[in-house]
Design a protein around this motif. Sequence first.
Motif, PDB file in Angstrom:
ATOM      1  N   ALA A  42       8.284   2.927  -3.792  1.00 25.50           N
ATOM      2  CA  ALA A  42       9.107   3.738  -2.890  1.00 25.50           C
ATOM      3  C   ALA A  42       9.043   5.238  -3.185  1.00 25.50           C
ATOM      4  CB  ALA A  42      10.551   3.236  -2.884  1.00 25.50           C
ATOM      5  N   PRO A  43       9.160   5.687  -4.438  1.00 27.14           N
ATOM      6  CA  PRO A  43       9.119   7.141  -4.684  1.00 27.14           C
ATOM      7  C   PRO A  43       7.746   7.773  -4.439  1.00 27.14           C
ATOM      8  CG  PRO A  43      10.093   5.967  -6.552  1.00 27.14           C
ATOM      9  CD  PRO A  43       9.494   4.935  -5.647  1.00 27.14           C
ATOM     10  N   LEU A  44       6.708   6.955  -4.364  1.00 30.74           N
ATOM     11  CA  LEU A  44       5.352   7.482  -4.185  1.00 30.74           C
ATOM     12  C   LEU A  44       4.906   7.506  -2.729  1.00 30.74           C
ATOM     13  CD1 LEU A  44       3.599   5.615  -7.145  1.00 30.74           C
ATOM     14  CD2 LEU A  44       4.734   7.859  -7.167  1.00 30.74           C
ATOM     15  N   ARG A  45       5.612   6.790  -1.868  1.00 30.54           N
ATOM     16  CA  ARG A  45       5.202   6.693  -0.465  1.00 30.54           C
ATOM     17  C   ARG A  45       5.233   8.070   0.216  1.00 30.54           C
ATOM     18  NH1 ARG A  45       4.756   1.409   0.756  1.00 30.54           N
ATOM     19  NH2 ARG A  45       6.137  -0.031  -0.328  1.00 30.54           N
ATOM     20  N   TYR A  46       4.121   8.450   0.811  1.00 27.61           N
ATOM     21  CA  TYR A  46       3.972   9.708   1.544  1.00 27.61           C
ATOM     22  C   TYR A  46       4.281  10.935   0.691  1.00 27.61           C
ATOM     23  CZ  TYR A  46       4.018   6.336   5.316  1.00 27.61           C
ATOM     24  OH  TYR A  46       3.740   5.259   6.112  1.00 27.61           O
ATOM     25  N   PRO A  97     -15.318  17.629  -4.903  1.00 25.90           N
ATOM     26  CA  PRO A  97     -14.551  17.964  -3.699  1.00 25.90           C
ATOM     27  C   PRO A  97     -13.109  17.460  -3.730  1.00 25.90           C
ATOM     28  CG  PRO A  97     -16.215  16.295  -3.219  1.00 25.90           C
ATOM     29  CD  PRO A  97     -16.448  16.756  -4.627  1.00 25.90           C
ATOM     30  N   ALA A  98     -12.770  16.556  -4.634  1.00 25.76           N
ATOM     31  CA  ALA A  98     -11.391  16.062  -4.718  1.00 25.76           C
ATOM     32  C   ALA A  98     -10.459  17.068  -5.391  1.00 25.76           C
ATOM     33  CB  ALA A  98     -11.346  14.725  -5.470  1.00 25.76           C
ATOM     34  N   GLN A  99     -11.009  18.240  -5.763  1.00 25.09           N
ATOM     35  CA  GLN A  99     -10.159  19.285  -6.340  1.00 25.09           C
ATOM     36  C   GLN A  99      -9.144  19.794  -5.324  1.00 25.09           C
ATOM     37  OE1 GLN A  99     -12.276  22.302  -8.928  1.00 25.09           O
ATOM     38  NE2 GLN A  99     -14.031  21.243  -7.996  1.00 25.09           N
ATOM     39  N   GLY A 100      -9.533  19.799  -4.063  1.00 28.53           N
ATOM     40  CA  GLY A 100      -8.642  20.278  -3.015  1.00 28.53           C
ATOM     41  C   GLY A 100      -7.621  19.215  -2.634  1.00 28.53           C
ATOM     42  N   LEU A 101      -6.539  19.669  -2.047  1.00 30.31           N
ATOM     43  CA  LEU A 101      -5.509  18.747  -1.594  1.00 30.31           C
ATOM     44  C   LEU A 101      -6.092  17.796  -0.554  1.00 30.31           C
ATOM     45  CD1 LEU A 101      -2.476  18.020  -1.820  1.00 30.31           C
ATOM     46  CD2 LEU A 101      -2.079  19.579   0.096  1.00 30.31           C
ATOM     47  N   HIS A 102      -5.870  16.510  -0.743  1.00 30.19           N
ATOM     48  CA  HIS A 102      -6.389  15.500   0.178  1.00 30.19           C
ATOM     49  C   HIS A 102      -5.467  14.288   0.175  1.00 30.19           C
ATOM     50  CE1 HIS A 102      -8.076  14.388  -3.746  1.00 30.19           C
ATOM     51  NE2 HIS A 102      -8.103  13.143  -3.304  1.00 30.19           N
ATOM     52  N   GLY A 103      -5.609  13.477   1.182  1.00 24.57           N
ATOM     53  CA  GLY A 103      -4.803  12.268   1.286  1.00 24.57           C
ATOM     54  C   GLY A 103      -5.583  11.049   0.842  1.00 24.57           C
ATOM     55  N   HIS A 149       0.845  -1.190   0.000  1.00 22.38           N
ATOM     56  CA  HIS A 149       0.000   0.000   0.000  1.00 22.38           C
ATOM     57  C   HIS A 149       0.878   1.236   0.000  1.00 22.38           C
ATOM     58  CE1 HIS A 149       0.950  -0.008   4.284  1.00 22.38           C
ATOM     59  NE2 HIS A 149       0.555   1.257   4.305  1.00 22.38           N
ATOM     60  N   ILE A 150       0.274   2.340  -0.426  1.00 27.10           N
ATOM     61  CA  ILE A 150       0.952   3.634  -0.367  1.00 27.10           C
ATOM     62  C   ILE A 150      -0.023   4.669   0.183  1.00 27.10           C
ATOM     63  CG2 ILE A 150       2.711   3.303  -2.150  1.00 27.10           C
ATOM     64  CD1 ILE A 150       0.817   4.646  -4.158  1.00 27.10           C
ATOM     65  N   MET A 151       0.539   5.606   0.908  1.00 23.70           N
ATOM     66  CA  MET A 151      -0.217   6.762   1.375  1.00 23.70           C
ATOM     67  C   MET A 151       0.293   7.951   0.578  1.00 23.70           C
ATOM     68  SD  MET A 151      -0.163   5.911   5.446  1.00 23.70           S
ATOM     69  CE  MET A 151      -1.284   7.219   5.930  1.00 23.70           C
ATOM     70  N   ILE A 152      -0.631   8.656  -0.068  1.00 27.33           N
ATOM     71  CA  ILE A 152      -0.271   9.775  -0.935  1.00 27.33           C
ATOM     72  C   ILE A 152      -1.119  10.992  -0.592  1.00 27.33           C
ATOM     73  CG2 ILE A 152       0.425   8.284  -2.866  1.00 27.33           C
ATOM     74  CD1 ILE A 152      -2.392   9.110  -4.129  1.00 27.33           C
ATOM     75  N   ALA A 153      -0.714  12.125  -1.121  1.00 21.75           N
ATOM     76  CA  ALA A 153      -1.534  13.332  -1.127  1.00 21.75           C
ATOM     77  C   ALA A 153      -1.597  13.792  -2.571  1.00 21.75           C
ATOM     78  CB  ALA A 153      -0.915  14.413  -0.241  1.00 21.75           C
ATOM     79  N   LYS A 208      -4.104   6.758 -13.379  1.00 22.00           N
ATOM     80  CA  LYS A 208      -2.766   7.214 -13.784  1.00 22.00           C
ATOM     81  C   LYS A 208      -1.689   6.694 -12.829  1.00 22.00           C
ATOM     82  CE  LYS A 208      -2.057   9.467 -16.921  1.00 22.00           C
ATOM     83  NZ  LYS A 208      -1.776   9.067 -18.307  1.00 22.00           N
ATOM     84  N   VAL A 209      -2.027   6.573 -11.547  1.00 23.22           N
ATOM     85  CA  VAL A 209      -1.068   6.034 -10.574  1.00 23.22           C
ATOM     86  C   VAL A 209      -0.753   4.578 -10.905  1.00 23.22           C
ATOM     87  CG1 VAL A 209      -0.713   5.422  -8.151  1.00 23.22           C
ATOM     88  CG2 VAL A 209      -1.675   7.666  -8.744  1.00 23.22           C
ATOM     89  N   ILE A 210      -1.779   3.759 -11.178  1.00 22.03           N
ATOM     90  CA  ILE A 210      -1.497   2.346 -11.477  1.00 22.03           C
ATOM     91  C   ILE A 210      -0.810   2.189 -12.825  1.00 22.03           C
ATOM     92  CG2 ILE A 210      -3.243   1.410  -9.934  1.00 22.03           C
ATOM     93  CD1 ILE A 210      -5.021   0.900 -12.411  1.00 22.03           C
ATOM     94  N   GLU A 211      -1.113   3.079 -13.771  1.00 19.80           N
ATOM     95  CA  GLU A 211      -0.401   3.034 -15.050  1.00 19.80           C
ATOM     96  C   GLU A 211       1.087   3.286 -14.824  1.00 19.80           C
ATOM     97  OE1 GLU A 211      -0.992   4.833 -19.471  1.00 19.80           O
ATOM     98  OE2 GLU A 211      -1.033   6.308 -17.827  1.00 19.80           O
TER      99      GLU A 211
END
Length: 131
Positions: free
Chosen positions: A68-72, A27-33, A13-17, A90-93
């Motif tokens: 690794a580069p995408l974590r947090y 509402p996903a236009q704003g920065l969110h995790g 898993h990864i946690m992203i913003a 796009k992330v999974i691509e």
Amino acid sequence: MSTRIFRLTVDDHIMIAHSLQSPFFGPAQGLHGATLSIHATFERAGLDEHGVVMDIGEATGLLDQALAPLRYANLDERPEFEGTYSTTEKVIEHIAETLTSQLPEGHGLRALEVEAEEHPRARAEVRVELV
């Protein structure tokens, strides 16, 4: 004789913003995790000389390297997503492309799939045909 198709799936898993800056995303236009559960599936016709699709440790390591580069990370700041929306698709691509480029020469795989679950009711998947 029939062909048997074998698949090996490893998970992480990864946690992203990120923000998806278009009215289309509401509402996903704003920065969110987000926390994405990632599943990478390696597929081959038959098994290799060791009786496996591929070594589980190798598959887990490849996925870890790709994530690794995408974590947090704030994906709005990552060059991989510049000029596009950092949607789950796009992330999974991006992850699938990274995994494909990391596969060892002569891997013998016929396909690779990457799936991400955003929550229990939504997931996206991409399949890359390797042969």
